[in-house]
Design a protein around this motif. Structure first.
Motif, PDB file in Angstrom:
ATOM      1  N   SER A   1       9.174  -7.089  -7.089  1.00  0.00           N
ATOM      2  CA  SER A   1       8.575  -5.903  -6.576  1.00  0.00           C
ATOM      3  C   SER A   1       7.164  -5.596  -7.305  1.00  0.00           C
ATOM      4  O   SER A   1       6.974  -6.269  -8.400  1.00  0.00           O
TER       5      SER A   1
ATOM      6  N   PRO B   1       2.682  -5.793  -1.392  1.00  0.00           N
ATOM      7  CA  PRO B   1       3.200  -5.406  -0.086  1.00  0.00           C
ATOM      8  C   PRO B   1       2.173  -5.077   0.991  1.00  0.00           C
ATOM      9  O   PRO B   1       1.009  -4.616   0.634  1.00  0.00           O
ATOM     10  N   LYS B   2       2.612  -5.232   2.148  1.00  0.00           N
ATOM     11  CA  LYS B   2       1.745  -5.250   3.331  1.00  0.00           C
ATOM     12  C   LYS B   2       1.125  -3.757   3.433  1.00  0.00           C
ATOM     13  O   LYS B   2      -0.006  -3.434   4.023  1.00  0.00           O
ATOM     14  N   THR B   3       1.971  -3.008   2.962  1.00  0.00           N
ATOM     15  CA  THR B   3       1.425  -1.288   2.975  1.00  0.00           C
ATOM     16  C   THR B   3       0.552  -1.050   1.991  1.00  0.00           C
ATOM     17  O   THR B   3      -0.085   0.267   1.778  1.00  0.00           O
ATOM     18  N   LEU B   4       0.186  -1.854   0.924  1.00  0.00           N
ATOM     19  CA  LEU B   4      -0.866  -1.469   0.029  1.00  0.00           C
ATOM     20  C   LEU B   4      -2.213  -2.161   0.156  1.00  0.00           C
ATOM     21  O   LEU B   4      -2.219  -3.158   0.728  1.00  0.00           O
TER      22      LEU B   4
END
Ligand code: FDA
Length: 507
Positions: free
Chosen positions: A462, A504-507
């Protein structure tokens, strides 16, 4: 491509189909233990509880490396890549977690190709710094590579973790001195600089090789060195006013009048400091320069040893003028001493009172603790050099500190507990002088006390768990490293307890 659970038997069958059998050492092979131990530096990682590899692949060519990566991915077995074996936490040959893995040992892949008169050299991944120095110093004596002091450190770990040494004030860190590289990626393909692209090429020059693939060769930049350089050792004790000397030394580092040709690093132990000088020039110039900026050291011509750069690297490593340069080729390890290291960076002068209390309250009370101070400034301190390497500890840094605590006997037990207790005390004491928010640390002095990745249910390390330790090694460059990881190895095949997680793709 990566199966969710490891199939060790299928992995071993795959290796035996794709590689000559004499290159693969299974745990049952008679040579397994000696190959495993061959480049281990710290016996702490050779206990009964150490998580050992399923097998060791001793690759001697690039296709062997490709085969190991492909078998590993097809059958869900991760690789730990080992070049010189000096990782301070042993992560190139052991796992902290109970997982199935194989070691890919590159010690047989270690040629160095030097062309006389050319300002570059190709080094295979498994070459040591000593082998590189010897090849450059004998075949191309007008040139140097700005490496570290310890000759048995692997070129790959050194360069891919940034790499600091006695000529970085003139030429930058190791990662700044790479012109090209060949890497085997997570698909088993070989990419050079043009094929891998500038983002991945940037990442492997200081962001840690283990996160991105297996580097199989480096094209290194060589720099001009005069035929004669000068080395000098000056030992000073508490009684001789070592605190005053250190207080003066630290104020000279960023002084514009201090030439980048001059490096004075300092090793502190018990009641003394050893000032180790390397000057890229003759003794007479050195004495004049030191006399101008740091006369309190009292260096005289009698302290000088003039020699070639190659001989100087042998002198600094072995501590004597008698060992021939060929000694730099010796890869034999000695497993007598247990140790633990930590690191810091200092940006504000410690001051006389601080140095005095360091000796009084810490070092003089335990002779088995060591501190090495590596001055920055010069080329490593200037410009926007983050463009070439993720090594972030540059502008404004006075010096790096490496702390070491040694013990003998057994890996765990009272001697170990005492040594680690002393080290923790020293590190806590130095907190008042070191950088903070973050308290910077050097990636090449790996320290698992700083934190470890947490692997999520998706089998991927992570990003948030990585921030805890990685922002101390890489500061603002962590995010960019994680973006590179997401691009080249999103399934997190190449990983260890302190590898870069994918962004992560969201960041
Ligand atoms: P090792 O083989 O253990 O690898 C270290 C890490 O790099 C591991 O994570 C490994 O998986 C990865 N790796 C290795 N080869 C790879 C490859 N081909 N492709 C991808 N990943 C790879 N440092 C410094 O900057 N200046 C110095 O002066 C010193 N001095 C020093 C002295 C001593 C006695 C020790 C034990 C260590 C140092 N170091 C140092 C630290 C050293 O640079 C650091 O430990 C390096 O990672 C060691 O590189 P090796 O190849 O020897 O290690």
């Amino acid at each position: 491509f990566l199966t969710s659970s490891a199939s060790p038997d299928s992995f071993l069958q795959c290796l035996s189909a794709m590689l000559p059998s004499e290159l693969v050492y299974q745990q049952s092979s008679s040579g397994f233990t000696s190959v495993l131990e061959s480049s281990v530096q710290n016996p702490k990682f050779l206990t009964n509880t150490t998580v050992r590899p399923l097998c060791i692949v001793t690759a001697s060519s690039v296709p062997h490396v490709q085969a190991a990566v492909r078998c590993g991915r097809w059958h869900g077995v991760r690789l730990r890549v080992r070049s010189g074996g000096h990782d301070y936490e042993g992560l190139s040959y052991r796992s902290v977690r109970p997982e199935v893995f194989a070691v890919l040992d590159l010690a047989r892949l270690r040629g160095v190709r030097v062309v006389p008169g050319e300002a570059s050299a190709w080094a295979d991944a498994g070459a040591t710094l000593g082998e590189l120095y010897y090849a450059v110093g004998t075949a191309n004596p007008g040139f140097l590579f700005p490496g570290g002091v310890c000759a048995t450190v692997g070129v790959s770990g050194f360069v891919s973790g940034g790499g600091i040494g006695l000529t970085m004030r003139k030429y930058g860190v190791g990662g700044d001195n790479v012109l090209d590289a060949r890497i085997v990626n997570a698909d088993g393909d070989v990419l050079d600089r043009a094929a891998m692209g500038e983002d991945l090429f940037w990442a492997i020059r200081g962001g840690g090789g283990e996160s991105f693939g297996v580097v199989v060769a480096w094209r290194l930049k060589l720099s001009r060195v005069p035929p004669t350089v000068t080395v000098a050792n000056n030992l000073r004790t508490m009684e001789q006013g070592v605190a005053d000397l250190l207080a003066k030394w630290e104020t000279t580092i960023l002084a514009p009048s201090l030439p980048a040709d001059l490096t004075i690093r300092v090793a502190l132990q018990e009641r003394h400091a050893l000032f180790q000088t390397l000057y890229l020039g003759r003794c007479s110039d050195l004495i004049r320069t030191v006399g101008g900026v740091f006369p309190e050291l009292g260096m005289t011509a009698a302290d000088c040893n003039e020699m070639s750069w190659l001989r100087a690297m042998a002198f600094i490593y072995f501590g004597n003028t008698g060992t021939p340069a060929e000694g730099l080729l010796n890869r034999t390890n000695s497993l007598g001493t247990y140790f633990k290291s930590k690191s810091d960076y200092v940006r504000r002068a410690v001051g006389r009172a601080g140095w005095e209390s360091l000796f009084q309250q810490q070092l003089s009370r335990n002779g088995n603790m060591l501190m090495i101070l590596e001055p920055h400034g010069g080329a490593v301190g200037g410009g926007n050099t983050n463009a070439t390497s993720p090594y972030p500890h540059r502008r404004g840094v006075l010096f790096n500190i490496q702390y070491g605590s040694m013990w003998w006997g057994e890996a765990n037990g009272t001697a170990a507990a005492a040594a680690l207790g002393w080290l923790d005390g020293l590190y806590a004491f130095m907190g008042q002088y070191a950088t903070s928010n973050p308290r910077e640390a050097f990636a090449n002095y790996r320290d698992l006390d700083l934190g470890q990745n947490v692997v999520g249910r998706d089998g991927v390390s992570s990003y948030s768990s990585g921030r805890v330790w990685a922002e101390r090694y890489f500061m603002g460059n962590y995010r960019r490293l994680a973006a590179v990881k997401a691009m080249v190895d999103p399934s997190d095949y190449f990983r260890n307890e302190q590898s870069i997680p994918p962004l992560p793709k969201t960041l």
